[in-house]
Write a protein that holds these residues in place. Structure first.
Motif, PDB file in Angstrom:
ATOM      1  N   PHE A 107      -7.302 -65.384 -55.618  1.00 53.27           N
ATOM      2  CA  PHE A 107      -7.862 -63.787 -54.923  1.00 53.27           C
ATOM      3  C   PHE A 107      -7.306 -62.741 -55.934  1.00 53.27           C
ATOM      4  N   GLU A 108      -6.318 -62.694 -55.913  1.00 50.13           N
ATOM      5  CA  GLU A 108      -5.522 -61.618 -57.025  1.00 50.13           C
ATOM      6  C   GLU A 108      -5.614 -61.054 -57.676  1.00 50.13           C
TER       7      GLU A 108
ATOM      8  N   ARG B 101      -9.118 -59.728 -56.606  1.00 54.50           N
ATOM      9  CA  ARG B 101      -8.637 -58.400 -56.086  1.00 54.50           C
ATOM     10  C   ARG B 101      -8.013 -57.416 -56.955  1.00 54.50           C
TER      11      ARG B 101
ATOM     12  N   ALA C  68     -18.338 -66.138 -55.685  1.00 52.02           N
ATOM     13  CA  ALA C  68     -17.411 -66.700 -55.812  1.00 52.02           C
ATOM     14  C   ALA C  68     -18.553 -68.152 -57.306  1.00 52.02           C
TER      15      ALA C  68
ATOM     16  N   ASN D 124     -14.025 -68.490 -49.562  1.00 53.16           N
ATOM     17  CA  ASN D 124     -13.200 -67.964 -49.063  1.00 53.16           C
ATOM     18  C   ASN D 124     -11.959 -67.093 -50.201  1.00 53.16           C
ATOM     19  N   THR D 125     -11.960 -67.980 -51.159  1.00 50.75           N
ATOM     20  CA  THR D 125     -11.150 -67.094 -51.985  1.00 50.75           C
ATOM     21  C   THR D 125     -11.810 -65.810 -52.340  1.00 50.75           C
ATOM     22  N   ALA D 126     -13.252 -65.545 -52.758  1.00 49.96           N
ATOM     23  CA  ALA D 126     -13.435 -64.435 -52.960  1.00 49.96           C
ATOM     24  C   ALA D 126     -13.622 -63.335 -51.411  1.00 49.96           C
TER      25      ALA D 126
ATOM     26  N   LYS E 104     -11.340 -63.203 -49.418  1.00 49.08           N
ATOM     27  CA  LYS E 104     -10.264 -62.803 -49.086  1.00 49.08           C
ATOM     28  C   LYS E 104      -9.422 -61.835 -49.931  1.00 49.08           C
ATOM     29  N   ALA E 105     -10.364 -61.894 -51.117  1.00 46.87           N
ATOM     30  CA  ALA E 105      -9.831 -60.493 -52.031  1.00 46.87           C
ATOM     31  C   ALA E 105     -10.877 -59.257 -51.354  1.00 46.87           C
TER      32      ALA E 105
END
Length: 118
Positions: free
Chosen positions: A14-15, A18, A43, A51-53, A55-56
């Motif tokens: 995610f970082e 981001r 994603a 969920n990772t995308a 969060k970013a």
């Protein structure tokens, strides 16, 4: 938009997403108003969890770099653009003042570095 996720990196996915988007917004590569892919599309394209995308995107939205307009989608916000413009304006003013005072550039930069550490 160019983003890649390195599964072997110490940086969480995610970082990576981001920071990549944030850099592209700040550099102007992603201009104000540019439409970003949906969370699911991003994603799928990157091979990461939705969920990772998400969060970013949440962190980018909290930073004011992007904005979600409901069903219309997610876009690059003009807030980041204004922030950079204000900083550039302040830097230009500082440069004019230090030049008028006869302060050499290396000393003026040292003053700025000290102020940023405070």
């Amino acid at each position: 938009m160019r983003i890649s996720v390195d599964a072997n990196s110490d940086m969480p996915p995610f970082e990576q997403v981001r920071s990549s988007i944030a850099e592209q917004v700040r550099s102007g590569e992603l201009p104000v108003g540019a439409k970003l892919p949906t969370v699911r599309a991003l994603a799928a394209e990157l091979g990461i969890a939705a969920n990772t995308a998400a969060k970013a995107y949440r962190e980018l939205e909290q930073a004011g770099l992007i904005e979600t307009r409901g069903r219309a989608g997610t876009f690059v916000s003009d807030a980041g653009d204004q922030t950079a413009a204000r900083a550039a304006e302040a830097a230009a003013t500082y440069a004019q003042i230090t030049h008028a005072l006869g302060i050499p550039a290396d000393e003026a930069l040292a003053i700025v570095r000290a102020a940023l550490k405070a």
